[in-house]
Write a protein that holds these residues in place. Structure first.
Motif, PDB file in Angstrom:
ATOM      1  N   LEU A  76     -80.139  27.241  13.252  1.00 41.99           N
ATOM      2  CA  LEU A  76     -80.963  27.956  14.217  1.00 41.99           C
ATOM      3  C   LEU A  76     -82.344  28.267  13.649  1.00 41.99           C
ATOM      4  N   ILE A  77     -82.391  28.673  12.390  1.00 38.40           N
ATOM      5  CA  ILE A  77     -83.681  28.967  11.766  1.00 38.40           C
ATOM      6  C   ILE A  77     -84.560  27.714  11.734  1.00 38.40           C
ATOM      7  N   ARG A  78     -83.972  26.585  11.391  1.00 39.65           N
ATOM      8  CA  ARG A  78     -84.739  25.339  11.334  1.00 39.65           C
ATOM      9  C   ARG A  78     -85.242  24.934  12.719  1.00 39.65           C
ATOM     10  N   LEU A  79     -84.390  25.029  13.724  1.00 38.91           N
ATOM     11  CA  LEU A  79     -84.784  24.641  15.074  1.00 38.91           C
ATOM     12  C   LEU A  79     -85.841  25.588  15.643  1.00 38.91           C
ATOM     13  N   GLN A  80     -85.737  26.865  15.319  1.00 43.39           N
ATOM     14  CA  GLN A  80     -86.749  27.814  15.774  1.00 43.39           C
ATOM     15  C   GLN A  80     -88.095  27.531  15.120  1.00 43.39           C
ATOM     16  N   GLY A  81     -88.065  27.191  13.845  1.00 40.46           N
ATOM     17  CA  GLY A  81     -89.311  26.854  13.162  1.00 40.46           C
ATOM     18  C   GLY A  81     -89.964  25.617  13.740  1.00 40.46           C
ATOM     19  N   GLN A  82     -89.171  24.695  14.270  1.00 35.30           N
ATOM     20  CA  GLN A  82     -89.696  23.477  14.882  1.00 35.30           C
ATOM     21  C   GLN A  82     -90.020  23.659  16.360  1.00 35.30           C
ATOM     22  N   LEU A  83     -89.833  24.874  16.870  1.00 38.50           N
ATOM     23  CA  LEU A  83     -90.037  25.167  18.296  1.00 38.50           C
ATOM     24  C   LEU A  83     -89.230  24.214  19.182  1.00 38.50           C
ATOM     25  N   ASP A  84     -88.037  23.891  18.718  1.00 44.94           N
ATOM     26  CA  ASP A  84     -87.138  23.014  19.461  1.00 44.94           C
ATOM     27  C   ASP A  84     -86.235  23.883  20.337  1.00 44.94           C
ATOM     28  N   SER A  85     -86.746  24.255  21.494  1.00 49.22           N
ATOM     29  CA  SER A  85     -85.991  25.163  22.357  1.00 49.22           C
ATOM     30  C   SER A  85     -84.715  24.519  22.886  1.00 49.22           C
ATOM     31  N   ALA A  86     -84.753  23.232  23.154  1.00 52.93           N
ATOM     32  CA  ALA A  86     -83.541  22.556  23.630  1.00 52.93           C
ATOM     33  C   ALA A  86     -82.456  22.583  22.556  1.00 52.93           C
ATOM     34  N   GLY A  87     -82.854  22.401  21.297  1.00 51.17           N
ATOM     35  CA  GLY A  87     -81.888  22.460  20.209  1.00 51.17           C
ATOM     36  C   GLY A  87     -81.314  23.852  20.030  1.00 51.17           C
ATOM     37  N   VAL A  88     -82.178  24.875  20.126  1.00 57.75           N
ATOM     38  CA  VAL A  88     -81.708  26.263  19.985  1.00 57.75           C
ATOM     39  C   VAL A  88     -80.709  26.592  21.088  1.00 57.75           C
ATOM     40  N   TRP A  89     -81.037  26.223  22.319  1.00 54.33           N
ATOM     41  CA  TRP A  89     -80.131  26.506  23.427  1.00 54.33           C
ATOM     42  C   TRP A  89     -78.837  25.714  23.305  1.00 54.33           C
ATOM     43  N   SER A  90     -78.931  24.500  22.794  1.00 50.96           N
ATOM     44  CA  SER A  90     -77.726  23.692  22.619  1.00 50.96           C
ATOM     45  C   SER A  90     -76.787  24.328  21.601  1.00 50.96           C
ATOM     46  N   VAL A  91     -77.327  24.784  20.478  1.00 46.46           N
ATOM     47  CA  VAL A  91     -76.496  25.431  19.462  1.00 46.46           C
ATOM     48  C   VAL A  91     -75.911  26.729  20.016  1.00 46.46           C
ATOM     49  N   PHE A  92     -76.715  27.457  20.776  1.00 46.24           N
ATOM     50  CA  PHE A  92     -76.225  28.687  21.400  1.00 46.24           C
ATOM     51  C   PHE A  92     -75.045  28.405  22.327  1.00 46.24           C
ATOM     52  N   LEU A  93     -75.171  27.375  23.149  1.00 49.50           N
ATOM     53  CA  LEU A  93     -74.084  27.031  24.066  1.00 49.50           C
ATOM     54  C   LEU A  93     -72.847  26.552  23.321  1.00 49.50           C
ATOM     55  N   LEU A  94     -73.052  25.809  22.237  1.00 49.75           N
ATOM     56  CA  LEU A  94     -71.909  25.366  21.435  1.00 49.75           C
ATOM     57  C   LEU A  94     -71.206  26.562  20.791  1.00 49.75           C
ATOM     58  N   CYS A  95     -71.979  27.561  20.368  1.00 51.47           N
ATOM     59  CA  CYS A  95     -71.367  28.792  19.838  1.00 51.47           C
ATOM     60  C   CYS A  95     -70.498  29.454  20.902  1.00 51.47           C
ATOM     61  N   ALA A  96     -71.003  29.507  22.133  1.00 53.05           N
ATOM     62  CA  ALA A  96     -70.228  30.093  23.217  1.00 53.05           C
ATOM     63  C   ALA A  96     -68.953  29.298  23.472  1.00 53.05           C
TER      64      ALA A  96
END
Length: 271
Positions: A224-244
């Motif tokens: 998540l830290i890496r994806l946030q640093g890259q401003l990859d919002s689709a990646g952040v949301w994808s990881v969030f959904l996978l966590c859910a």
């Protein structure tokens, strides 16, 4: 004259709720969070963008490599936290006068700001010993967030034992240990299992927060830290959904275990 109202099945209610959430998400991404002119970045990507990130770009193939340290840390913390909680509840059963003290300890573990505790634990315990290992801070926070619900659930379960049944065991010569095995544990089992089920997603959340504090190279937190640093919002949301998905799947599987172990709670006949 009363009209019987049929309840919506649980699976249908979950399907309708999920579809409504996706529709709201899609509407918000298309209206309130549209990319600014000259850029393609949006803090709320559309569901299609998330699907593209996961399946078209093939990032879903590395899901287990990302989640393995987090799931391991959550599982270890879950065992430790609930083991300590059940031990504390048993102490209350043996020494009833200590109930106030034990309850206050459980409340303190619930009220402590987990971010502040995590900051201290990352200094004291550190993170992963080697790449790919679970973070010790993640294990600690996963254990910490499990204590309160399991202690309270177990204590309430032990108190729910029928007094007449306890008296019957005593009349036939049974002591406290016999009452514990024959009456208290059976009465407390549904409450304990429900508390353990609630602790499943809590432990996963604690593990993610522990990884998010750093000192680890693999897991959900650093991803998540890496994806946030890259401003990859689709990646952040994808990881969030996978966590859910991981948390809900574990919660649902534990619910099936509960129905199998305590069929009398759901009204099924015990054979």
């Amino acid at each position: 004259m009363t009209v019987a109202r049929e309840r919506i099945p649980g699976w249908l209610a979950a399907l309708i709720g999920g579809a409504a959430l996706v529709a709201i998400w899609w509407l918000a991404s298309a209206t309130a969070f549209r990319p600014q002119e000259g850029t393609s970045f949006t803090p709320v990507p559309s569901p299609l963008a998330v699907i593209d990130w996961l399946f078209v770009q093939g990032n879903v193939a590395g899901t287990w490599g990302v989640f393995a340290p987090t799931v391991t840390a959550a599982a270890i913390g879950y065992v430790w936290g609930n083991g300590i909680a059940l031990l504390l509840a048993t102490v209350v059963l043996v020494f009833p006068r200590l109930e106030t003290v034990i309850t206050q300890i459980a409340v303190v573990t619930y009220c402590l700001p987990i971010v502040a505790v995590g900051g201290i634990s990352i200094v004291v315990l550190g993170g992963a010993k080697s790449p790919g290992d679970p973070s010790e801070t993640a294990v600690f926070l996963a254990a910490l967030v499990c204590v309160f619900t399991t202690v309270i659930g177990a204590i309430l379960g032990f108190k729910s034992a029928d007094k007449a049944s306890l008296d019957v065991v005593r009349v036939f010569g049974g002591g406290s240990w016999m009452q514990m095995r024959k009456v208290r544990l059976v009465a407390a089992l549904p409450a304990i299992l429900n508390a353990l089920q609630i602790a499943v997603p809590s432990a996963f959340l604690g593990a993610v927060l522990g990884e998010y504090l750093g000192s680890i190279t693999a897991g959900v937190g650093p991803t998540l830290i890496r994806l946030q640093g890259q401003l990859d919002s689709a990646g952040v949301w994808s990881v969030f959904l996978l966590c859910a998905v991981f948390a809900l799947a574990a919660y649902g599987l534990f619910g099936l275990v509960i129905r199998f172990i305590t069929p009398w709670v759901s009204g099924k006949a015990v054979r």
